[in-house]
Write a protein that holds these residues in place. Structure first.
Motif, short mmCIF file in Angstrom:
data_model
loop_
_atom_site.label_atom_id
_atom_site.label_comp_id
_atom_site.label_asym_id
_atom_site.label_seq_id
_atom_site.Cartn_x
_atom_site.Cartn_y
_atom_site.Cartn_z
N ALA B 63 -1.29 34.34 -25.66
CA ALA B 63 -2.59 35.04 -25.73
C ALA B 63 -3.76 34.11 -25.39
N GLU B 64 -3.80 32.93 -26.02
CA GLU B 64 -4.92 32.00 -25.79
C GLU B 64 -4.94 31.51 -24.35
N GLN B 65 -3.76 31.18 -23.82
CA GLN B 65 -3.68 30.68 -22.43
C GLN B 65 -4.16 31.76 -21.45
N PHE B 66 -3.74 32.97 -21.69
CA PHE B 66 -4.10 34.06 -20.78
C PHE B 66 -5.62 34.30 -20.79
N VAL B 67 -6.18 34.44 -21.99
CA VAL B 67 -7.62 34.74 -22.09
C VAL B 67 -8.43 33.56 -21.53
N ASP B 68 -7.96 32.35 -21.81
CA ASP B 68 -8.65 31.16 -21.30
C ASP B 68 -8.65 31.12 -19.77
N ALA B 69 -7.56 31.57 -19.17
CA ALA B 69 -7.46 31.53 -17.70
C ALA B 69 -8.33 32.59 -17.04
N VAL B 70 -8.63 33.65 -17.79
CA VAL B 70 -9.42 34.75 -17.22
C VAL B 70 -10.92 34.48 -17.35
N LEU B 71 -11.32 33.86 -18.47
CA LEU B 71 -12.75 33.70 -18.78
C LEU B 71 -13.26 32.31 -18.42
N THR B 72 -14.59 32.19 -18.27
CA THR B 72 -15.18 30.91 -17.89
C THR B 72 -15.32 29.96 -19.07
N ASN B 73 -15.53 30.49 -20.28
CA ASN B 73 -15.73 29.61 -21.43
C ASN B 73 -14.37 29.12 -21.97
N ASP B 74 -14.43 28.11 -22.85
CA ASP B 74 -13.21 27.48 -23.38
C ASP B 74 -12.71 28.26 -24.58
N ILE B 75 -11.58 28.90 -24.43
CA ILE B 75 -10.99 29.69 -25.51
C ILE B 75 -9.94 28.87 -26.26
N ILE B 76 -9.13 28.13 -25.50
CA ILE B 76 -8.01 27.39 -26.12
C ILE B 76 -8.50 26.41 -27.18
N ASN B 77 -9.55 25.67 -26.85
CA ASN B 77 -10.00 24.62 -27.77
C ASN B 77 -10.95 25.11 -28.87
N ALA B 78 -11.35 26.36 -28.81
CA ALA B 78 -12.18 26.89 -29.90
C ALA B 78 -11.31 27.02 -31.15
N PRO B 79 -11.87 26.70 -32.33
CA PRO B 79 -11.06 26.79 -33.55
C PRO B 79 -10.61 28.22 -33.83
N MET B 80 -9.54 28.34 -34.59
CA MET B 80 -9.06 29.65 -35.02
C MET B 80 -10.15 30.30 -35.89
N ALA B 81 -10.21 31.62 -35.87
CA ALA B 81 -11.20 32.41 -36.63
C ALA B 81 -12.62 32.25 -36.09
N LYS B 82 -12.75 31.73 -34.87
CA LYS B 82 -14.07 31.65 -34.25
C LYS B 82 -14.26 32.76 -33.23
N ALA B 83 -15.53 33.08 -32.98
CA ALA B 83 -15.90 33.99 -31.90
C ALA B 83 -16.47 33.15 -30.77
N VAL B 84 -16.18 33.53 -29.54
CA VAL B 84 -16.65 32.78 -28.37
C VAL B 84 -17.27 33.76 -27.38
N TYR B 85 -18.52 33.49 -27.00
CA TYR B 85 -19.19 34.29 -25.96
C TYR B 85 -18.74 33.79 -24.60
N SER B 86 -18.47 34.68 -23.66
CA SER B 86 -18.10 34.22 -22.33
C SER B 86 -18.42 35.25 -21.24
#
Lengths: 129, 357
Positions: B63-86
């Motif tokens: 899940a993390e790898q897929f979303v990270d590959a689609v979006l411009t912002n960093d999803i993989i390295n964001a901590p668990m339970a965080k929200a990330v704008y992208s």
């Protein structure tokens, strides 16, 4: 929408009220209009001496999120504008019929026949909204 | 075209809301007064029905790898339970949408998208969903969503849930309301502290009714737009659209070239912008979307993308898209309002400082 439509005034389909005294017409916007607009925050009306044509825009009234044109009910010349509203156009929300915008000296009083009576305006508000 | 209604539609009618079509939905634009609704959120607490927004779930070990590959912002390295704008970009770097990713648990992500873009986003993300060990589902029809916003949000919400820790801004917590599971995120679009509560329709309806009974102010889309503009947040369809890149909209901070891959990486590599999004404040006159922006020599340099009267400042404020080679250096511009030039000050700071944590 419950709305206040005084019987002594004449109205337009653009939701303006007029008070006719001789050949001079005092113009404001109706209670229906102020309620539909919401918080009024800006008003632009012409200087004294400006010539207005019936049916043409003569100014604007703006709420926080909208801009609405004002249409002249008659042809004539602006003879007064309400300085009480400068800097506090929200007074229109508090008292639409006490907050006149401009007074116009009519070129041709026969144009008054085109204005709506209170009953006709009430009917217009009911049918169009 | 028939418009959609949120599950709370009848609740809005009961409160006397004025309803307008927005993004294919019949939505409450205001209940009493835009001004009162804005001030409730800045000073107290207000609630918005934003159930029109879309929710996607990505679940599985990739899940993390897929979303990270689609979006411009960093999803993989964001901590668990965080929200990330992208931003979500095309291969050519233009923006399909801006969205928020919620990292609910390892291998479990929720994505919240703009209502008008739900199908467009889902189809695009689906087209990239090849070879990853995770599912992708559009659950927009299963969820209602409330945004509870304002400095008194936490003290209002805490007693209503089984647990609601004082989590950081842009983080998320799964809890229950009246025994039903909900997702509580400390996010919003007003600049104030607040939570967004995602849950099943009946659950969210019960929460709405509870909040109204507690005298939380119901707020419409008009107040929401004033609030986001006062704190300088861009909005899709205004500052961001299908022709602009994240750099054009001032969203370069959410493009992470350190990632090995993401859609649009090559096109965005030069970080070049065609436009600059600037903020304008006027002492007189109210700037509106579409009005031309001029420099002090009266030459056209761009266009207003969003404008309103600020409730807090009682002045006209706007964001404008300016051609990159025509950005004024003297911090002054003119806004053409009905063929008359009104002076505007260019400001870098938000018009209003929200109180979020």
């Amino acid at each position: 929408m419950a709305t206040n439509i005084p019987g002594n005034l004449k109205y337009t389909k653009e939701h303006e009220w007029t008070l006719i005294e001789g050949d001079t017409v005092t113009i404001g916007i109706t209670d229906f209009a102020q309620s539909a607009l919401g918080d009024i925050v800006f008003l632009e009306v012409p200087e004294v001496g400006t010539h207005l044509n019936a049916g043409a825009t003569f100014g604007v009234v703006e709420s926080i999120k909208s801009v609405s044109d004002l249409y002249s009910p008659i042809t004539g010349e602006v003879v007064a504008r309400n300085s009480d509203l400068e800097g506090s156009p929200e007074k229109i929300n508090d008292d639409a019929y006490g907050s006149w915008l401009i007074k116009v000296k009519a070129n041709n009083t026969s144009e008054f026949n085109n204005l709506l009576s209170a009953e006709q305006y009430q009917e217009f508000c009911n049918s169009s909204h | 075209m028939t418009t959609l209604k949120t599950y709370l539609y009848d609740e809005h009618l009961k409160l006397g809301a004025k309803i307008v079509p927005f993004a294919g939905w019949d939505m409450p634009v205001q209940y009493t007064s835009v001004k009162d609704e804005v001030l409730a959120v800045r000073q107290n607490v207000g609630v918005f029905d934003v159930s029109h927004m879309g929710e996607f779930f990505v679940e599985g070990e990739d899940a993390e790898q897929f979303v990270d590959a689609v979006l411009t912002n960093d999803i993989i390295n964001a901590p668990m339970a965080k929200a990330v704008y992208s931003p979500l970009c095309r291969d050519n770097g233009t923006v399909i949408d801006d969205l928020i990713v919620y990292k609910l648990a390892p291998g479990r992500i929720m994505i919240c998208v703009n209502a008008s873009n739900t199908d467009k986003d889902f189809n695009w993300i689906k087209s990239k969903h090849v070879g990853y060990k995770c599912s992708l589902t559009n659950r927009s029809n299963d969820f209602s969503l409330l945004a509870v916003q304002g400095p008194k949000t936490y003290e209002t919400l805490r007693p209503l849930f089984s647990e609601l820790p004082d989590i950081e801004y842009y983080s998320v917590y799964e809890t229950t309301f009246e025994g039903e599971s909900v997702i509580a995120a400390r996010t919003g679009y007003t600049g104030e502290d607040g939570f967004e509560i995602f849950g099943r329709h009946e659950t969210i309806k019960a929460l709405w009714q509870k909040l109204i009974s507690l005298r939380v102010t119901p707020c419409g889309l008009a107040a929401r737009d004033v609030l986001r503009l006062e704190v300088g947040y861009p909005l899709y369809g205004h500052e961001i659209n299908d022709e602009t890149t994240p750099y054009d909209a001032g969203l370069g901070w959410a493009v992470k070239h350190s990632k090995t891959k993401f859609i649009g990486k090559e096109a965005l590599a030069d970080k070049k912008a065609n436009y600059k999004t600037i903020k304008l404040i006027l002492d007189r006159g109210i700037p509106r979307e579409g009005y031309p922006v001029l420099n002090s020599a009266n030459e056209p340099i761009g266009i207003i993308t969003s404008g309103t009267m600020s409730v807090v400042l009682n002045k006209g404020i706007a964001m404008a898209r300016i051609q990159i080679d025509k950005v004024p250096t003297d911090e002054v511009a003119l806004v053409d309002i009905r063929q008359k030039p009104y002076p505007a000050q260019i400001t870098k700071k938000p018009f209003v400082t929200g109180g979020h944590k």
